[in-house]
Design an enzyme around this catalytic site. Structure first.
Site, PDB file in Angstrom:
ATOM      1  N   GLY A 143       0.830  -1.191   0.000  1.00 27.64           N
ATOM      2  CA  GLY A 143       0.000   0.000   0.000  1.00 27.64           C
ATOM      3  C   GLY A 143       0.868   1.245   0.000  1.00 27.64           C
ATOM      4  N   CYS A 144       0.282   2.372  -0.408  1.00 23.88           N
ATOM      5  CA  CYS A 144       1.059   3.622  -0.489  1.00 23.88           C
ATOM      6  C   CYS A 144       1.436   4.132   0.898  1.00 23.88           C
ATOM      7  CB  CYS A 144       0.290   4.669  -1.280  1.00 23.88           C
ATOM      8  SG  CYS A 144      -1.405   4.963  -0.720  1.00 23.88           S
ATOM      9  N   TYR A 145       0.470   4.193   1.809  1.00 18.41           N
ATOM     10  CA  TYR A 145       0.796   4.614   3.167  1.00 18.41           C
ATOM     11  C   TYR A 145       1.844   3.689   3.810  1.00 18.41           C
ATOM     12  CZ  TYR A 145      -3.009   8.100   3.702  1.00 18.41           C
ATOM     13  OH  TYR A 145      -3.825   9.207   3.605  1.00 18.41           O
ATOM     14  N   THR A 147       4.175   1.930   2.467  1.00 15.36           N
ATOM     15  CA  THR A 147       5.507   2.101   1.895  1.00 15.36           C
ATOM     16  C   THR A 147       6.259   3.216   2.603  1.00 15.36           C
ATOM     17  OG1 THR A 147       4.879   1.254  -0.287  1.00 15.36           O
ATOM     18  CG2 THR A 147       6.787   2.707  -0.191  1.00 15.36           C
TER      19      THR A 147
END
Length: 336
Positions: A143-145, A147
């Site tokens: 997920g972006c968060y 990472t």
């Protein structure tokens, strides 16, 4: 040269995948799927890709013939697609949350789906799983968060410097996807900062699970929506368990990431900027200050659509096929 397909190519992450693959010398894009835009040139949806002579197609997974497929599909949809692709001999990088968790019960609790087709996947954060990714048939793109958060937290957890971490992340509006809603409608999100899912965001347990493989610590996570298009700024508050200096922590981080092509550790006290990484696959990490209460503050910045999604997915593809790790994704950020 490998043949590559993208399922769900009309969204933001699909557009970014097309952008990076356009100039990749080792790939040929053989499928860019979309039901809604079937038959239309990709530049009708992604206007910056006007020079790409590719059209969207409404293809079933069984109709795709590729060496690797990116599934840029919603949570809950990937599990219905990925098994057939793997069974047909294709490698897959899945950008949804369907295969990120080691613990299936955790996924089902936080995503609200009964997982119908569990498969063994490698968590696709190259900084922790590089060698496993090289041999994987299925990679679960983080997920972006998570990472930005995991990279900011990992050295302090691995070195057992902290026992409690509070993660405060602020994301641009593109993280919500291409379809607008009440929260991302311009009058509602402009000139405002809004925390949401303050203790219940599904990326919290992803951060906790992956960090727990490197040390014992408690992690609390709260996301915020901020009125920018791209980027995630994560501020990590770690409560230290031993008497360490800011200079020591800075050196720990620099040594931990010194061989990583896409992580830049800034000097002690230097703060990352979103503009420094916008459009790039880099993560900048800085801060490293400690207050009188034993609170260590570390900040990271990433582009949520690149290092937080499509750039990282291409990085994983490069590893899976033995290409140069940085191929087609080594551009620097767009500052100012």
């Amino acid at each position: 040269m490998i043949k590559v397909g993208i399922i769900g190519a009309s969204g933001y992450t699909g557009g970014e995948l097309l952008r990076f693959l356009k100039n990749h010398p080792e790939t040929e894009i053989v499928a860019a799927t979309s039901r809604k835009y079937d038959g239309k040139p990709v530049y009708m949806v992604h206007p910056h890709l006007r020079d790409m002579e590719i059209k969207f197609e409404n293809l079933k997974p069984s109709e795709i013939d590729a060496d690797l497929v990116f599934t840029a599909t919603p949570h809950g949809a990937s599990m219905k697609i990925v098994p057939e692709l793997v069974e047909n001999g294709m490698k897959v990088v899945d950008l949804s949350g369907d295969y990120r968790f080691d613990n299936l019960a955790t996924y089902e609790k936080w995503y609200g789906y009964k997982h119908s087709h569990p498969l063994k996947a490698v968590y696709g954060l190259p900084e922790i799983n590089r060698e496993l990714i090289k041999d994987a048939d299925l990679v679960a793109n983080p997920g972006c968060y998570p990472t930005g958060a995991i990279l900011a937290c990992l050295p302090m957890v691995a070195e057992n410097i902290v026992n409690t971490i509070v993660v405060d992340s602020k994301s641009g509006v593109s993280g919500a996807g291409v379809n607008p809603n009440d929260a991302t409608h311009y009058p509602n999100c402009s000139d405002s900062v809004s925390p949401y899912a303050v203790t219940t965001h599904r990326h919290g347990p992803e951060i906790q699970e992956k960090l727990s493989n490197f040390g014992k610590t408690r992690v609390s996570f709260t996301p915020h929506l901020v009125p920018v298009i791209r980027g995630i700024m994560t501020t990590v508050h770690g409560f230290i368990t031993e008497d360490v200096s800011s200079e020591y922590v800075t050196e720990v981080y620099k040594e931990f990431y010194e061989e990583e092509p896409f992580v830049r550790v800034l000097d002690q006290g230097e703060i990352p900027r979103l503009s420094s990484v916008r459009g790039s696959n880099y993560c900048h990490i800085g801060g490293f200050e400690i207050d009188d209460n034993g609170r260590l503050v570390v900040a990271s910045s990433i582009d949520n659509l690149v290092k937080g999604a499509s750039g990282q997915a291409v990085h994983n593809m490069n590893l899976m096929f033995g290409f140069k790790e940085t191929e087609s994704i080594d551009m620097i950020g767009l500052h100012p």
